[in-house]
Design a protein around this motif. Structure first.
Motif, short mmCIF file in Angstrom:
data_model
loop_
_atom_site.label_atom_id
_atom_site.label_comp_id
_atom_site.label_asym_id
_atom_site.label_seq_id
_atom_site.Cartn_x
_atom_site.Cartn_y
_atom_site.Cartn_z
N LEU A 80 33.87 39.64 33.68
CA LEU A 80 34.45 39.89 35.22
C LEU A 80 35.77 38.95 35.14
N THR A 81 37.16 39.21 35.32
CA THR A 81 37.98 38.51 35.42
C THR A 81 38.76 38.38 36.69
N PRO A 82 39.17 37.39 37.39
CA PRO A 82 39.89 37.56 38.47
C PRO A 82 41.47 37.43 38.14
N TYR A 83 42.29 37.88 38.91
CA TYR A 83 43.70 37.88 38.67
C TYR A 83 44.16 36.51 38.85
N ASN A 84 43.80 35.97 39.84
CA ASN A 84 44.30 34.63 40.19
C ASN A 84 43.41 33.62 39.26
N LYS A 85 44.30 32.59 38.34
CA LYS A 85 43.69 31.98 37.31
C LYS A 85 42.95 30.64 38.03
N ASN A 86 43.12 30.46 39.31
CA ASN A 86 42.53 29.27 39.83
C ASN A 86 40.94 29.75 40.26
N HIS A 87 40.51 30.88 39.69
CA HIS A 87 39.12 31.47 40.19
C HIS A 87 38.50 31.66 38.63
N PRO A 88 37.22 31.23 38.33
CA PRO A 88 36.71 31.24 36.93
C PRO A 88 36.27 32.64 36.62
N GLU A 89 36.22 33.01 35.46
CA GLU A 89 35.88 34.16 34.68
C GLU A 89 34.16 34.08 34.89
N HIS A 90 33.70 35.30 34.81
CA HIS A 90 32.12 35.28 34.74
C HIS A 90 31.63 36.65 33.82
N LEU A 91 30.91 35.91 32.75
CA LEU A 91 30.34 36.94 31.97
C LEU A 91 28.73 37.24 32.35
N LEU A 92 28.68 38.46 32.40
CA LEU A 92 27.45 39.21 32.72
C LEU A 92 26.97 39.84 31.53
#
Length: 115
Positions: A80-92
């Motif tokens: 799960l990838t946010p567009y804003n790179k200041n927020h972390p990705e999350h692997l589910l």
């Protein structure tokens, strides 16, 4: 695990059903900015729940509510990838993934700049 529920507009606060195929929610937060701005109305196609890698999807996350993320499927799970790179990705991980958590594919978003 508890997932978000949607109801007709007159019963919901900021979440509504346009017809049986589309719902809308109001985005809150900066995780998807500059693509989907805070306060934008996001239309979601609830018929499109099968993940196509690289697509934007609304996902019900227990404890967080509904989030919008770019989804990439890989061997280890759903990224799960946010567009804003200041927020972390999350692997589910796949063993934790529940298909009913996918609300639908993002159809469009609208921000009223004239407010």
């Amino acid at each position: 695990m508890e997932f978000a529920k949607f109801s007709p507009l007159d019963e919901a606060d900021g979440i509504g059903r346009l017809d049986e195929d589309y719902i809308f929610i109001y985005n809150s937060g900066a995780a998807m900015e500059k693509l989907i701005m805070d306060g934008a109305c996001v239309v979601i196609d609830v018929r499109s729940r099968e993940i196509v890698s690289g697509g934007l999807y609304a996902i019900s996350v227990p404890g967080e509510g509904v989030i919008i993320r770019e989804c990439h499927s890989g061997p280890g799970g759903l990224l799960l990838t946010p567009y804003n790179k200041n927020h972390p990705e999350h692997l589910l991980p796949w063993d934790e993934f529940e298909p009913e958590s996918i609300i639908g594919k993002v159809f469009c978003s609208v921000l009223n700049i004239f407010g």
